[in-house]
Design a protein around this motif. Sequence first.
Motif, PDB file in Angstrom:
ATOM      1  N   HIS A 181       0.848  -1.198   0.000  1.00 47.56           N
ATOM      2  CA  HIS A 181       0.000   0.000   0.000  1.00 47.56           C
ATOM      3  C   HIS A 181       0.885   1.249   0.000  1.00 47.56           C
ATOM      4  CE1 HIS A 181      -3.581  -2.368   0.684  1.00 47.56           C
ATOM      5  NE2 HIS A 181      -2.950  -3.017   1.647  1.00 47.56           N
ATOM      6  N   CYS A 191      -8.048  -0.566  -4.695  1.00 38.50           N
ATOM      7  CA  CYS A 191      -7.851  -0.920  -3.288  1.00 38.50           C
ATOM      8  C   CYS A 191      -8.832  -0.158  -2.384  1.00 38.50           C
ATOM      9  CB  CYS A 191      -6.406  -0.623  -2.879  1.00 38.50           C
ATOM     10  SG  CYS A 191      -6.097  -0.947  -1.139  1.00 38.50           S
ATOM     11  N   CYS A 248      -7.077   1.752   0.588  1.00 38.93           N
ATOM     12  CA  CYS A 248      -6.398   3.015   0.255  1.00 38.93           C
ATOM     13  C   CYS A 248      -7.397   4.090  -0.184  1.00 38.93           C
ATOM     14  CB  CYS A 248      -5.341   2.791  -0.823  1.00 38.93           C
ATOM     15  SG  CYS A 248      -3.910   1.906  -0.183  1.00 38.93           S
TER      16      CYS A 248
END
Lengths: 173, 139
Positions: B12, B45, B48
């Motif tokens: 990430h 994601c 995120c």
Amino acid sequence: MSPAEASRIGGYVLEDIVVEHSAAVFRLAQSVVRDASLADDVTQETFIKVWKHLDTFRGESSMRSWVLRIAHNQAVSTLRKVKDTATDPSKLPDVENSIATTRVVEGRLAAGELQTALDELDDLTREIVVLREIEGMSYDEIAETLGVPIPTVKTRLLRARRRLSVSLEGWRA
Amino acid sequence: MASLMQRLGILHPSRRRLLAWLEHDDGVASNAGDLDAVNDHVEQCERCATRLEDLSSGADEPAEFAEELGAALRQVYEPPPGINDRVMKKIDERERADREISLFLGLFAIATDTADLMLPDDSPGSNNGGDRRNREEET
């Protein structure tokens, strides 16, 4: 009463669906094709498809999501056809002429200014902005309607808001 | 190793890189393609995307921003008057055209049905007895 006005398919009255969703369909279409006349055509073709396939609607999604998904596909396909057939750049949808740029939003912001900011966004982001900020759809609904992951909806919206907020600064002043 | 994982989208992005992505700040990004890599990652994601929302919330958007933006967008994307009438008229036209086509095709069907009835089973062009005759000839 014409046949279409009277038509009731699977418990739905076609005219009710048109009245309830035509504005949203037009807005979504215009965010893709960026031309009011083309968006009008897309709106009409969308509801022709709704009428023809209404008996296949199973209620697995909301009627709004279903109709707007058809509108999205129709708008993308129309834009592709226009781009494929128009060799002359002047025949492509003219953003400048599609909106009355002198129209004033709330007396403080020329619509042309916001239009310019919207034009800098890509088609998908503009659709997301319209579905969220005008139609008030949830991230899930938008993702389902446009066939994209939820994080894509969130991140595109985030960036678009930041860009559009600059255009709205003059409005706040 | 970390760079490879970042390129593959496994790792990430850091808070600093997410902020850089938000601000489009190429100077903060570690290399020219870094913003694209962050973009590819955050669009897939959930974690995120939520972090980005947290990072940006309340930073520069007044509470009334959404209302203002919605109102302005409604003006820009205002549907033309009479759109419902045009849509219903178009559906009526298409419905009528469909009925006329099916009527026209029905006339063709009458002609072929009549021919099938009038022609004897073993006459050339008749579908009634051809298959049976062929089977009989084969045996």
